[in-house]
Design a protein around this motif. Structure first.
Motif, PDB file in Angstrom:
ATOM      1  N   GLU A   2      20.981  47.356  -0.401  1.00 18.48           N
ATOM      2  CA  GLU A   2      20.019  47.677  -1.442  1.00 18.48           C
ATOM      3  C   GLU A   2      18.975  48.655  -0.909  1.00 18.48           C
ATOM      4  N   TRP A   5      15.867  47.371   0.809  1.00 20.43           N
ATOM      5  CA  TRP A   5      15.945  46.981   2.219  1.00 20.43           C
ATOM      6  C   TRP A   5      15.521  48.135   3.125  1.00 20.43           C
ATOM      7  N   ARG A  35      15.075  39.829   3.923  1.00 21.03           N
ATOM      8  CA  ARG A  35      15.611  41.129   3.511  1.00 21.03           C
ATOM      9  C   ARG A  35      15.885  42.014   4.732  1.00 21.03           C
ATOM     10  N   TRP A  42      24.117  43.769   7.208  1.00 21.19           N
ATOM     11  CA  TRP A  42      24.937  44.796   6.568  1.00 21.19           C
ATOM     12  C   TRP A  42      25.311  45.892   7.568  1.00 21.19           C
TER      13      TRP A  42
END
Length: 304
Positions: A2, A5, A35, A42
């Motif tokens: 996102e 982030w 976050r 990720w």
């Protein structure tokens, strides 16, 4: 992944402190930490060296930071281009503002700006103080307009936003003309037993916090207030005062027309004066051509 982030990482790099960065992003520290951790998961590697104080970015974090800045700018630029395609030949500006500013300050401000930057369409979202900042933080708007005061919430001082004061808007205590003499006498009385009806802001809103400062300044003179109505919007406060419910504080921009018409009168009393700044806010990463032009011309706001 996102975009928020990446913006969290940018803010953390600026502050080097999880707590301060979380405050700037208008979320709790645990949520902010989650976050950042989600971004690390990720990417697949640690981006923050938490063993130092202040914290610092790892080499991987520095790489993601540089790419994140460019990506954020590209995404906002893409949004602007898509909006222009949706409304051919018309620049669109998304603004989040406090209700009173949206109603009583922005129309004249926009008119003055358009004489310098050309015509544009405004998508206005009127809301409360913290929602305005959150909308700007999350990229839901390009500019925000809020009140600021040295005694108010310190969130505008964080590095996430750039701010520019466009005008002063003092809080004035007003009532209807028929109540003026009675209220003025009570406000300046030395008897120490005056209790006055107050059309009040909700305690959690920005103007409610400013009102609390003002009412406390009267306590030292023995003047107390009892609420007869509560709301977070100045327009609701104004209407109740006009209906004779009691006295109340309004930004001068909200009360000015009624005062000039004789519908409301300013009570002088002996309270301290709070001059609020009307501030224009933007994020450095959100700089469309229109926003940049407006930023350069934002000192053209009309006087009260």
């Amino acid at each position: 992944m996102e975009l928020v982030w990446l913006e969290d990482l940018i803010e953390l790099d600026a502050t080097r402190n999880f707590s301060v960065a979380a405050t700037a992003r208008n979320i709790t520290q645990p949520a902010f930490s989650r976050r950042i951790k989600a971004l690390e998961n990720w990417v697949g590697t640690q981006l923050i060296d938490r063993s130092t104080y202040p914290v610092k970015l790892t080499p991987a974090g520095e790489t993601v930071l540089e790419a994140g800045r460019n990506l954020a700018q590209d995404m906002y630029r893409l949004r602007d281009e898509c909006r222009d395609l949706a409304v051919p030949g018309s620049d669109v500006l998304s603004v989040s503002a406090l209700h009173s500013i949206a109603l009583c300050v922005y129309p004249d401000f926009a008119k003055a700006l358009q004489s310098h930057v050309g015509s544009f369409t405004t998508q206005m979202h009127a809301s409360d103080y913290y929602d305005c900042l959150e909308s700007l933080s999350l990229g839901r708007c390009e500019l925000a307009m809020c009140y600021d005061h040295v005694l108010g919430p310190p969130i505008l001082k964080t590095s996430q936003f750039q701010s520019r004061t466009i005008m002063k808007d003092p809080l004035v205590l007003v009532s209807t003309l028929k109540d003026e003499d009675e209220f003025e006498t009570a406000l300046t009385s030395n008897s120490g037993n005056a209790a006055l009806p107050l059309v009040s802001y909700s305690s959690g809103c920005f103007l409610g916090k400013m009102q609390e400062i003002l009412t406390k300044s009267y306590l030292g003179h023995g003047v107390v207030f009892y609420p007869v109505f509560e709301n977070s919007m100045s327009e609701a406060i104004r209407r109740m005062i006009l209906n004779g419910a009691g006295m109340g504080w309004l930004p001068h921009s909200v009360a000015a027309q009624d005062i000039s018409l004789g519908n409301l009168v300013e009570l002088k009393g002996r309270s301290m004066v709070l001059e609020l700044d009307v501030v224009l806010l933007r994020k450095p990463s959100m700089q469309s051509d229109l926003v940049e032009k407006i930023w350069q011309q934002s000192d053209m706001a009309p006087p009260l």
